[in-house]
Design a protein around this motif. Structure first.
Motif, short mmCIF file in Angstrom:
data_model
loop_
_atom_site.label_atom_id
_atom_site.label_comp_id
_atom_site.label_asym_id
_atom_site.label_seq_id
_atom_site.Cartn_x
_atom_site.Cartn_y
_atom_site.Cartn_z
N ILE A 64 0.86 -1.18 0.00
CA ILE A 64 0.00 0.00 0.00
C ILE A 64 0.89 1.22 0.00
CG2 ILE A 64 -1.68 1.33 1.34
CD1 ILE A 64 -2.86 -1.33 2.26
N TYR A 65 0.66 2.12 -0.96
CA TYR A 65 1.60 3.21 -1.21
C TYR A 65 1.32 4.43 -0.34
CZ TYR A 65 2.83 0.47 -5.31
OH TYR A 65 3.23 -0.53 -6.14
N VAL A 66 2.40 4.98 0.23
CA VAL A 66 2.38 6.21 1.01
C VAL A 66 3.24 7.23 0.29
CG1 VAL A 66 2.96 7.27 3.22
CG2 VAL A 66 2.05 4.93 3.16
N GLU A 67 2.79 8.47 0.24
CA GLU A 67 3.53 9.52 -0.46
C GLU A 67 4.92 9.68 0.15
OE1 GLU A 67 2.80 14.04 -2.11
OE2 GLU A 67 1.76 13.39 -0.30
N ASN A 68 5.92 9.72 -0.74
CA ASN A 68 7.29 9.92 -0.27
C ASN A 68 7.43 11.26 0.44
OD1 ASN A 68 8.17 7.46 -1.27
ND2 ASN A 68 8.74 8.32 -3.26
N GLY A 69 8.17 11.25 1.53
CA GLY A 69 8.34 12.45 2.33
C GLY A 69 7.30 12.59 3.44
#
Length: 475
Positions: A274-279
């Motif tokens: 599940i993708y989380v925004e980088n930063g």
């Protein structure tokens, strides 16, 4: 005790206060990203184990959304070395370059081989999406692919504009991201569906993608699992989130029970990601890893199931709505072959139209003969015996004619005759192996640029949506 549903729990404070169709909250309130299903029926296939453990987080294959503003300068992006240009996904064509009107100076693509980056331009209302974005040795920005979508749109491709982002499912990588501003917003769940990838043994080898996705990885037949891209995965209602100690993972699980996660891509060896925004600085139990997080991730993996039918939908405002959509089934993307005159024709993805230029002495005529104008999206293909309506929209002096031929290509089964701006005509699609010829002519050689666009809809209600109200089960 499971958290309340969106209809029961008001949105107060934090990122929930942002309006739809914005940088903080992309896409419309009735986008499938911002809507939740009701009366859910789940399938049986369980995500199998693979090389690594399931993951939720940032990383080289996630992305960052970069916000453009009126002070940003234009930027040209070129194709990568060794290619004939930049592959423009919607037009299915190589172009020398694309000029992005406003380019944020802080743009940094993801480190992974996909090199994703999305540029959000609220002035034009567009998300610009790139694959393999980077700077070459000459300092030019280059990419292998480019696509775009409306910031206030559906967040998914449609039958005519079928590729609207750099993910395999044809969506922008920022769609479904856990965003930076959401991680610590004080809300018990994320107010949208999440974006997820599966690996080969989880993804289907029989069906590449299902609605609302409009594409999949080209090598999807190498998969060995049972879930197609575009599928919505959810946790069952009885899944007890109170057993999850880590608050970050509990918030993800609560979201999976209410909104779910759409499968948008394939990874290598991770059961689900599940993708989380980088930063975002999204981290599980600190200061060190807690073994219970691994246990809970595995428990989520074993409980997730594909949504195979729903009874209804609730939009981002908490209101029930009918999710059945009438979506255009024809594109003017070409390629166009000139049959008369001295003019030129090209496809303009920004307006989804055919653009004709000529000199002031004569008109021009162009033909499209390879059936590619009509949707090749699996769930939106033309159906034999079904009635459709064709409407033509064009600049003054431009006409269109549609001819449909039988399987041997000689016997004409339908002729729309010449249509002018605003004209419409009904026709019945003869069968799957028909051949179409679309002719567009600019009758007046006035030296001015003209545009033409066609729209095709089923004459009756379009029910291609396998997740629509009272839909049949998917096998």
């Amino acid at each position: 005790m499971a958290c309340k549903t969106q209809a029961e729990q008001p949105e107060t404070g934090g990122s929930a206060a942002a309006g739809f169709g914005t940088f903080e909250r992309p896409f419309s309130a009735q986008s499938y990203w911002n809507s939740r299903p009701t009366g859910v029926e789940l399938g049986d296939f369980q995500i199998p184990d693979s090389t690594y453990r399931p993951l939720v987080g940032e990383g080289p294959y996630s992305t960052t959304a970069f916000l453009a503003d009126e002070n940003d300068s234009p930027q040209q992006v070129f194709g990568i070395a060794g290619k004939p240009g930049l592959w423009e996904l919607d037009g299915e064509q190589f172009i020398p370059n694309v000029t992005i009107p406003r380019w944020p100076s802080e743009t940094i693509p993801a480190r992974g081989s996909d090199g994703h980056a999305d540029i959000v331009d609220p002035i034009d209302g567009v998300i610009h999406s790139f694959l393999n974005l980077k700077k070459d040795q000459e300092g030019r920005w280059t990419a292998s692919m480019y696509a775009w979508t409306r910031l206030d749109g559906r967040g998914w491709g449609d039958p005519s504009h079928y590729y609207q982002g750099a993910r395999a499912a044809a969506v922008p990588p920022m769609a479904g991201l856990v965003r930076r501003h959401e991680v610590n917003d004080g809300q018990p769940l994320y107010r949208h569906a999440l974006a997820m990838s599966l690996t080969y043994n989880g993804l289907s080898s029989e069906t590449g993608y299902v609605f609302p996705a409009t594409s999949a990885d080209r090598t999807w037949k190498e998969n060995t699992g049972g879930i197609p891209e575009g599928a919505l995965l959810m946790l069952p209602e009885e899944f007890d989130t109170n057993l999850i100690n880590d608050p970050g993972l509990r918030k993800i699980a609560e979201t999976l029970k209410v909104y779910g996660a759409y499968v948008v891509d394939r990874n290598h060896g991770t059961p689900f990601y599940i993708y989380v925004e980088n930063g975002s600085k999204f981290e599980f139990q600190k200061p060190k890893w807690d073994a219970s997080v691994t246990k809970d991730l595995k428990r989520i993996q074993k409980a997730l199931r594909q949504v195979v039918a729903v009874q209804g939908w609730v939009d981002g405002h908490g209101k029930e709505f009918d999710a059945v959509e009438n979506l255009n089934l024809i594109s003017m993307r070409g390629p166009w072959v000139k049959t008369e005159g001295s003019g030129e024709a090209r496809y303009d993805t920004w307006t989804q139209s055919m653009v004709i230029t000529d000199d002031a002495s004569a008109g021009s005529e162009f033909q499209h003969r390879n059936n590619r104008s009509f949707s090749a999206v699996d769930w939106a293909r033309m159906k034999a015996g079904k009635s459709y309506a064709l409407q033509f929209k064009a600049s003054e002096g431009i006409q269109m004619e549609l001819k449909i031929f039988g399987t041997k290509g000689k016997r004409m089964l339908f002729n729309s005759h010449w249509l002018n701006n605003g004209d419409s005509v009904k026709f019945t699609w003869p069968g799957e192996h028909t051949r179409t010829v679309i002719t567009v002519r600019k009758t007046a050689g006035d030296g001015k640029e003209g545009r033409a666009r066609a729209l095709v809809y089923p004459e009756e209600e379009f029910v291609a949506n396998p997740l629509s109200k009272m839909a049949s089960k998917l096998n």
